[in-house]
Design an enzyme around this catalytic site. Structure first.
Site, PDB file in Angstrom:
ATOM      1  N   GLU A  25       2.024   1.518  -3.402  1.00  0.00           N
ATOM      2  CA  GLU A  25       0.897   1.950  -4.222  1.00  0.00           C
ATOM      3  C   GLU A  25       0.660   3.464  -4.099  1.00  0.00           C
ATOM      4  O   GLU A  25       0.313   4.126  -5.089  1.00  0.00           O
ATOM      5  CB  GLU A  25      -0.360   1.191  -3.785  1.00  0.00           C
ATOM      6  CG  GLU A  25      -1.579   1.453  -4.626  1.00  0.00           C
ATOM      7  CD  GLU A  25      -2.758   0.629  -4.167  1.00  0.00           C
ATOM      8  OE1 GLU A  25      -3.381  -0.016  -5.020  1.00  0.00           O
ATOM      9  OE2 GLU A  25      -3.065   0.633  -2.948  1.00  0.00           O
ATOM     10  N   ARG A  39       0.834  -1.205   0.000  1.00  0.00           N
ATOM     11  CA  ARG A  39       0.000   0.000   0.000  1.00  0.00           C
ATOM     12  C   ARG A  39       0.871   1.258   0.000  1.00  0.00           C
ATOM     13  O   ARG A  39       0.550   2.255  -0.653  1.00  0.00           O
ATOM     14  CB  ARG A  39      -0.958   0.033   1.194  1.00  0.00           C
ATOM     15  CG  ARG A  39      -2.064  -0.993   1.087  1.00  0.00           C
ATOM     16  CD  ARG A  39      -2.966  -0.658  -0.099  1.00  0.00           C
ATOM     17  NE  ARG A  39      -4.026  -1.624  -0.190  1.00  0.00           N
ATOM     18  CZ  ARG A  39      -4.321  -2.335  -1.277  1.00  0.00           C
ATOM     19  NH1 ARG A  39      -3.636  -2.180  -2.376  1.00  0.00           N
ATOM     20  NH2 ARG A  39      -5.304  -3.188  -1.278  1.00  0.00           N
ATOM     21  N   SER A  87      15.684  14.222  -0.141  1.00  0.00           N
ATOM     22  CA  SER A  87      16.650  13.240   0.337  1.00  0.00           C
ATOM     23  C   SER A  87      15.979  12.166   1.185  1.00  0.00           C
ATOM     24  O   SER A  87      15.078  12.442   1.971  1.00  0.00           O
ATOM     25  CB  SER A  87      17.721  13.937   1.180  1.00  0.00           C
ATOM     26  OG  SER A  87      18.622  12.987   1.711  1.00  0.00           O
TER      27      SER A  87
END
Length: 160
Positions: free
Chosen positions: A103, A100, A126
């Site tokens: 995703e 997730r 960074s």
């Protein structure tokens, strides 16, 4: 409260220190939050040490050794050198929670990039000069929400 543990079959590439630390964590029955208070670092930073994804300072090793009753020389040897980051899981990840997060980057990565570029110019955030924090929020209906803050130094691209 359930505590995070290590399944070495899912993470065969982790360093020996991961096994040592997770065994000590299970034996002492403590959370990353509790360990973080003892070491004076964020709980995500502590979990990263456990997974071998962050470099432990001499002070971290001493505090972990003292807190868990692990032989200092053993832990120092296991945590010596530089971490080999990023190899603990295959990509794309199959573990649902990690997927997730992946995703989120798939769906919103370019949106984040566009907004960040508009605000900061051409560059990157960074992941080395970086901090993160996890919070649990409860809304007015009693539903739990995960709040993850990512904070990274902005690194502008330079001409060469």
């Amino acid at each position: 409260m359930s505590l995070a543990s290590l399944d070495v079959l899912q993470h065969p590439s982790l360093p020996q220190s991961s096994i040592t630390l997770f065994e000590a964590k299970a034996k002492k029955k403590v959370s990353f939050e509790e360990i973080s208070k003892e070491l004076g670092r964020d709980e995500v930073a502590i979990a990263a040490l456990f997974y071998g994804q962050a470099r432990a300072s001499a002070e971290d090793i001493k505090k972990l050794s003292d807190y868990f009753g692990i032989d200092h020389a053993t832990l120092e040897t296991q945590m010596a050198g530089f971490p080999d980051r990023g190899k603990s899981i295959e990509m794309p990840p199959r573990e649902p929670l990690i997927y997730r997060l992946y995703e989120i980057v798939q769906n919103y990565g370019y949106a984040y990039k566009a907004v960040l570029n508009e605000k900061f110019g051409d560059g990157i955030m960074s992941a080395i000069s970086f901090s993160t924090h996890v919070e649990k929020e409860i809304d007015k209906d009693g539903a739990a929400w995960a709040k993850i803050t990512l904070r990274g130094k902005w690194l502008p691209y330079t001409r060469f």
